[in-house]
Design an enzyme around this catalytic site. Structure first.
Site, PDB file in Angstrom:
ATOM      1  N   ARG A   1     -51.139  17.260  19.099  1.00 34.92           N
ATOM      2  CA  ARG A   1     -51.895  18.185  18.263  1.00 34.92           C
ATOM      3  C   ARG A   1     -53.177  17.551  17.736  1.00 34.92           C
ATOM      4  NH1 ARG A   1     -47.566  21.777  16.431  1.00 34.92           N
ATOM      5  NH2 ARG A   1     -48.396  23.425  15.115  1.00 34.92           N
TER       6      ARG A   1
ATOM      7  N   ARG B   1     -38.902  30.265   7.509  1.00 35.13           N
ATOM      8  CA  ARG B   1     -39.877  29.171   7.457  1.00 35.13           C
ATOM      9  C   ARG B   1     -40.872  29.430   6.338  1.00 35.13           C
ATOM     10  NH1 ARG B   1     -42.196  27.629  13.368  1.00 35.13           N
ATOM     11  NH2 ARG B   1     -43.869  26.921  12.003  1.00 35.13           N
TER      12      ARG B   1
ATOM     13  N   ARG C   1     -42.913  37.118  11.821  1.00 35.95           N
ATOM     14  CA  ARG C   1     -41.888  36.087  11.990  1.00 35.95           C
ATOM     15  C   ARG C   1     -41.403  35.590  10.618  1.00 35.95           C
ATOM     16  NH1 ARG C   1     -43.462  30.904  15.590  1.00 35.95           N
ATOM     17  NH2 ARG C   1     -44.276  30.016  13.674  1.00 35.95           N
TER      18      ARG C   1
ATOM     19  N   LYS D   1     -45.323  29.582  22.013  1.00 42.32           N
ATOM     20  CA  LYS D   1     -44.886  28.356  22.703  1.00 42.32           C
ATOM     21  C   LYS D   1     -43.363  28.190  22.625  1.00 42.32           C
ATOM     22  CE  LYS D   1     -47.458  25.653  20.110  1.00 42.32           C
ATOM     23  NZ  LYS D   1     -48.179  26.572  19.195  1.00 42.32           N
TER      24      LYS D   1
ATOM     25  N   ARG E   1     -53.062  26.755   8.545  1.00 39.24           N
ATOM     26  CA  ARG E   1     -52.589  26.239   9.839  1.00 39.24           C
ATOM     27  C   ARG E   1     -53.559  26.589  10.953  1.00 39.24           C
ATOM     28  NH1 ARG E   1     -47.158  29.108   9.672  1.00 39.24           N
ATOM     29  NH2 ARG E   1     -46.858  28.477  11.835  1.00 39.24           N
TER      30      ARG E   1
HETATM   31  P1  ADP Z   1     -46.515  26.463  14.775  1.00 41.18           P
HETATM   32  O1  ADP Z   1     -47.060  26.080  16.122  1.00 41.18           O
HETATM   33  O2  ADP Z   1     -46.041  27.862  14.683  1.00 41.18           O
HETATM   34  O3  ADP Z   1     -47.420  26.082  13.624  1.00 41.18           O
HETATM   35  P2  ADP Z   1     -44.617  24.226  14.813  1.00 41.18           P
HETATM   36  O4  ADP Z   1     -43.174  24.386  14.662  1.00 41.18           O
HETATM   37  O5  ADP Z   1     -45.133  23.689  16.098  1.00 41.18           O
HETATM   38  O6  ADP Z   1     -45.190  25.659  14.502  1.00 41.18           O
HETATM   39  O7  ADP Z   1     -45.195  23.278  13.641  1.00 41.18           O
HETATM   40  C1  ADP Z   1     -44.917  23.512  12.290  1.00 41.18           C
HETATM   41  C2  ADP Z   1     -45.565  22.428  11.426  1.00 41.18           C
HETATM   42  O8  ADP Z   1     -44.992  21.143  11.758  1.00 41.18           O
HETATM   43  C3  ADP Z   1     -47.069  22.220  11.598  1.00 41.18           C
HETATM   44  O9  ADP Z   1     -47.830  23.126  10.821  1.00 41.18           O
HETATM   45  C4  ADP Z   1     -47.221  20.764  11.152  1.00 41.18           C
HETATM   46  O10 ADP Z   1     -47.199  20.648   9.743  1.00 41.18           O
HETATM   47  C5  ADP Z   1     -45.962  20.103  11.684  1.00 41.18           C
HETATM   48  N1  ADP Z   1     -46.178  19.548  13.037  1.00 41.18           N
HETATM   49  C6  ADP Z   1     -45.603  19.987  14.193  1.00 41.18           C
HETATM   50  N2  ADP Z   1     -46.021  19.274  15.239  1.00 41.18           N
HETATM   51  C7  ADP Z   1     -46.905  18.350  14.753  1.00 41.18           C
HETATM   52  C8  ADP Z   1     -47.700  17.332  15.332  1.00 41.18           C
HETATM   53  N3  ADP Z   1     -47.686  17.103  16.660  1.00 41.18           N
HETATM   54  N4  ADP Z   1     -48.488  16.584  14.522  1.00 41.18           N
HETATM   55  C9  ADP Z   1     -48.506  16.791  13.213  1.00 41.18           C
HETATM   56  N5  ADP Z   1     -47.796  17.740  12.588  1.00 41.18           N
HETATM   57  C10 ADP Z   1     -46.994  18.522  13.343  1.00 41.18           C
END
Ligand code: ADP
Length: 190
Positions: free
Chosen positions: A89, A134, A128, A14, A146
Site C-alpha cells: 500500500r 468495522r 458495508r 478486493k 481512507r
Molecule cells: P479497505 O481496503 O477496505 O480499506 P483493508 O481491510 O484492506 O480495507 O484495510 C483496513 C485498514 O487496515 C486500512 O485502512 C489500514 O489502516 C490498515 N492496513 C491494511 N493494509 C495495510 C497496509 N498494507 N499498510 C498499512 N496499513 C494497512
C-alpha cells in the site's frame, strides 16, 4: 508459482473477489487488513497498535506491516501462489515485497487493479458499514480519510508496477460473477 497483487481503493471489491480466486486457483490469500483485524479480535499487542491507526483511517506504519507480512508469507513454503490483498500500500512496502520474494527466487507476476468511481466507493463502504461491524466503515469522515490516504500514498504504487510492465487494470463495476470471470481470464493468461 503465480504471485498476484490485487489492487484498488477501499471498497473496490478486493476482498470479495479474493474469496473466489482462492477457490478457483488455490492461492494463499494474504490480506493485511484481515490479519490486522484478526489481531485486534485476539487483543494482541500488534492488534492494539494497528487499531489506533485503522480507526483513524490511517495506514499502519510500514515497518510493522512489512514485518508482519513477511512472517505470514513465511508460513506457507509450499504455496502454489499468493494473492496479496491490501499490500503493498506504499512504495516502501512494494520494494520490501520484491526483496522478500527475490530472496526466495520468486517475483510478482502482475498487479491487477480494480477501478471503481469514487461515488460508488463511498456508497459501497457506507452500505458495508451497516453490517460489517468495522468501525472504519461506519463513519463517513474515516471513509473520506481512507480514500485520501489511498490517493496520496497508495495510488503511486501502481506506477511502481507499471514501470516493470506488470500493471493491468480492470473495471470493478458490474456483477461479482462477471468481474471474477474477467479477473480469472487475466490470471490464467499469465
Ligand atoms: P479497505 O481496503 O477496505 O480499506 P483493508 O481491510 O484492506 O480495507 O484495510 C483496513 C485498514 O487496515 C486500512 O485502512 C489500514 O489502516 C490498515 N492496513 C491494511 N493494509 C495495510 C497496509 N498494507 N499498510 C498499512 N496499513 C494497512
Amino acid at each position: 508459482m503465480k504471485n498476484i497483487v490485487l489492487f484498488g481503493p477501499p471498497g473496490a471489491g478486493k476482498g470479495t473477489q479474493s474469496a473466489y480466486l482462492v477457490d478457483k486457483f488455490g492461492f494463499v490469500h494474504l490480506s493485511t487488513g484481515d490479519i490486522f483485524r484478526y489481531n485486534i479480535k485476539n487483543q494482541t499487542e500488534l492488534g492494539t497498535l494497528a487499531k489506533s491507526y485503522m480507526d483513524q483511517g490511517q495506514l499502519v506504519p510500514d515497518s510493522v506491516t512489512i514485518d508482519m507480512l513477511k512472517a505470514e508469507w513465511g508460513k506457507y513454503p509450499d504455496a502454489v501462489g499468493f494473492l496479496f490483498d491490501g499490500f503493498p500500500r506504499t512504495e516502501a512496502q512494494a520494494l520490501a515485497l520484491d526483496e522478500i520474494l527475490a530472496e526466495a527466487g520468486q517475483s510478482i507476476a502482475a498487479m491487477i487493479g480494480l477501478e471503481v468511481p469514487e461515488e460508488e466507493l463511498l456508497a459501497r463502504l457506507l452500505e458495508r458499514g451497516k453490517t460489517s461491524g468495522r468501525p472504519d466503515d461506519a463513519n463517513p469522515e474515516v471513509i473520506g480519510q481512507r480514500i485520501a490516504v489511498y490517493h496520496r500514498e497508495t495510488a503511486p504504487v501502481q506506477g511502481y508496477y507499471e514501470a516493470q510492465g506488470k500493471y493491468m487494470a480492470l473495471s470493478g463495476v458490474g456483477s461479482i460473477e462477471s468481474i471474477t470471470a474477467s479477473l480469472s481470464e487475466k490470471i490464467q493468461a499469465l
